[in-house]
Design an enzyme around this catalytic site. Sequence first.
Site, PDB file in Angstrom:
ATOM      1  CD  GLU A   4      -3.102  -1.063  -0.142  1.00 11.68           C
ATOM      2  OE1 GLU A   4      -2.983   0.103  -0.972  1.00 11.68           O
ATOM      3  OE2 GLU A   4      -4.150  -2.533   0.503  1.00 11.68           O
ATOM      4  CG  ASN A  25      -0.727   5.195  -1.432  1.00 12.11           C
ATOM      5  OD1 ASN A  25      -1.633   5.195  -1.763  1.00 12.11           O
ATOM      6  ND2 ASN A  25      -0.990   5.563   0.202  1.00 12.11           N
ATOM      7  NE  ARG A  80      -4.681   3.297  -6.040  1.00  9.26           N
ATOM      8  CZ  ARG A  80      -4.791   2.151  -7.135  1.00  9.26           C
ATOM      9  NH1 ARG A  80      -4.623   2.374  -8.236  1.00  9.26           N
ATOM     10  NH2 ARG A  80      -4.282   1.629  -6.249  1.00  9.26           N
TER      11      ARG A  80
HETATM   12  N1  LIG Z   1       2.820   9.107  -0.672  1.00  7.03           N
HETATM   13  C1  LIG Z   1       2.188  10.182  -1.096  1.00  7.03           C
HETATM   14  N2  LIG Z   1       2.095  10.945  -1.460  1.00  7.03           N
HETATM   15  C2  LIG Z   1       0.917  11.643  -2.182  1.00  7.03           C
HETATM   16  N3  LIG Z   1      -0.125  11.991  -2.061  1.00  7.03           N
HETATM   17  C3  LIG Z   1      -0.054  10.447  -1.400  1.00  7.03           C
HETATM   18  C4  LIG Z   1       1.187   9.617  -0.564  1.00  7.03           C
HETATM   19  N4  LIG Z   1       0.085   8.621  -0.010  1.00  7.03           N
HETATM   20  C5  LIG Z   1      -1.126   8.736  -0.034  1.00  7.03           C
HETATM   21  N5  LIG Z   1      -1.033  10.214  -0.736  1.00  7.03           N
HETATM   22  C6  LIG Z   1      -3.654  11.210  -0.606  1.00  7.03           C
HETATM   23  O1  LIG Z   1      -3.640  10.108  -0.188  1.00  7.03           O
HETATM   24  C7  LIG Z   1      -4.547   9.759  -0.813  1.00  7.03           C
HETATM   25  C8  LIG Z   1      -4.781   8.169  -0.046  1.00  7.03           C
HETATM   26  O2  LIG Z   1      -4.553   7.531   0.185  1.00  7.03           O
HETATM   27  P1  LIG Z   1      -4.926   5.720  -0.005  1.00  7.03           P
HETATM   28  O3  LIG Z   1      -3.904   5.000  -0.211  1.00  7.03           O
HETATM   29  O4  LIG Z   1      -5.575   6.629   1.782  1.00  7.03           O
HETATM   30  O5  LIG Z   1      -6.036   5.281  -0.669  1.00  7.03           O
HETATM   31  P2  LIG Z   1      -5.594   5.563  -1.870  1.00  7.03           P
HETATM   32  O6  LIG Z   1      -4.351   5.434  -2.448  1.00  7.03           O
HETATM   33  O7  LIG Z   1      -5.975   7.062  -3.459  1.00  7.03           O
HETATM   34  O8  LIG Z   1      -6.224   4.887  -3.250  1.00  7.03           O
HETATM   35  P3  LIG Z   1      -6.125   2.603  -2.735  1.00  7.03           P
HETATM   36  O9  LIG Z   1      -5.130   2.411  -1.621  1.00  7.03           O
HETATM   37  O10 LIG Z   1      -7.185   2.516  -1.971  1.00  7.03           O
HETATM   38  O11 LIG Z   1      -6.313   2.627  -3.995  1.00  7.03           O
HETATM   39  C9  LIG Z   1      -4.817   9.475  -1.533  1.00  7.03           C
HETATM   40  O12 LIG Z   1      -5.511   9.887  -2.733  1.00  7.03           O
HETATM   41  C10 LIG Z   1      -3.272  10.638  -1.656  1.00  7.03           C
HETATM   42  O13 LIG Z   1      -3.882  12.130  -2.236  1.00  7.03           O
HETATM   43 MG   LIG Z   2      -3.509   3.455  -2.086  1.00  4.34          MG
END
Ligand SMILES: Nc1ncnc2c1ncn2[C@@H]1O[C@H](COP(=O)(O)OP(=O)(O)OP(=O)(O)O)[C@@H](O)[C@H]1O
Ligand SMILES: [Mg+2]
Lengths: 157, 104
Positions: free
Chosen positions: A51, A55, A109
Amino acid sequence: MRILDPINEMKLEFVARSSNEAFARGAIASFVLQLDPTISELSDIKTAVSEAVTNSIVHGYGEVLGTIYLEAKIFETGKIIIRIRDKGVGIPDVSQAMEPLFTTGGEERSGLGFAVMQSFMDGVKVFSKPGRGTTVTLEKNVIRRFVKEKKQSAVVG
Amino acid sequence: MGMKITKNGRRCTVLLDGDIDHCSARSMREMIDRYVNEEKPEVLCLDFSKIKFMDSSGIGLIMGRYKLIKILGGRLVIAGVSEGISRIIKLSGLGTLGIVKEER
Ligand SMILES: Nc1ncnc2c1ncn2[C@@H]1O[C@H](COP(=O)(O)OP(=O)(O)OP(=O)(O)O)[C@@H](O)[C@H]1O
Ligand SMILES: [Mg+2]
């Protein structure tokens, strides 16, 4: 060596290609294997790392081929500390980003990455600065098997 | 990553294989959507029995196919869910859609 020192440490750097998601999971799995985790503990750790690395690739760097830093420390007690760091766009509002279902990622996502990390690990800390990058620190305590065995042999013998 | 699609009348079963992450989900999605758009099945069954690893990208994969098949007037079924995958599905709330077949 003091009791609080880690028994082992590793640091890895790799480019933010999505094919490295599987590499990162495999690497962390083989590193923490020294602590003899259960299959389910191992699967929790692999999922959480997947995860965080995803990200960094998808949100942190997007179209940029940046570098991802993966570090891990393991302790005699069974504690594992894993750090995933990128120098990507960063997160403007971390507590909002960590809310289940919050996503900036569009159709495919689900906004569950942080929820999965929180539910599968014992601790999740996120530090982020817009324009500078994001660091996710994951903590997990695996149950030491020799402790269980010792208890058993004490009962038996 | 591998994938086998079998057709039985208007029911299509997609046997997914390998790990489901952001990397592999993309090609799975493309192959499934191409097939579904052509065949317009009444029931689309995603079989997870050969999947050993899945992260939240798998939830995105399921949700996206759920929306697509609904637009086409069909129905989605999820089968072969292991304990590990079931934990992520529970977290996502997808279980409440009534598409997960209980087994294994
Ligand atoms: N390393 C990162 N750099 C920039 N933004 C991030 C990062 N990690 C998370 N985010 C932000 O936080 C939000 C939530 O992250 P999360 O992993 O919970 O959900 P997601 O990645 O959008 O969806 P999923 O993981 O279910 O595919 C992301 O949509 C993004 O906007
Ligand atoms: Mg994610």
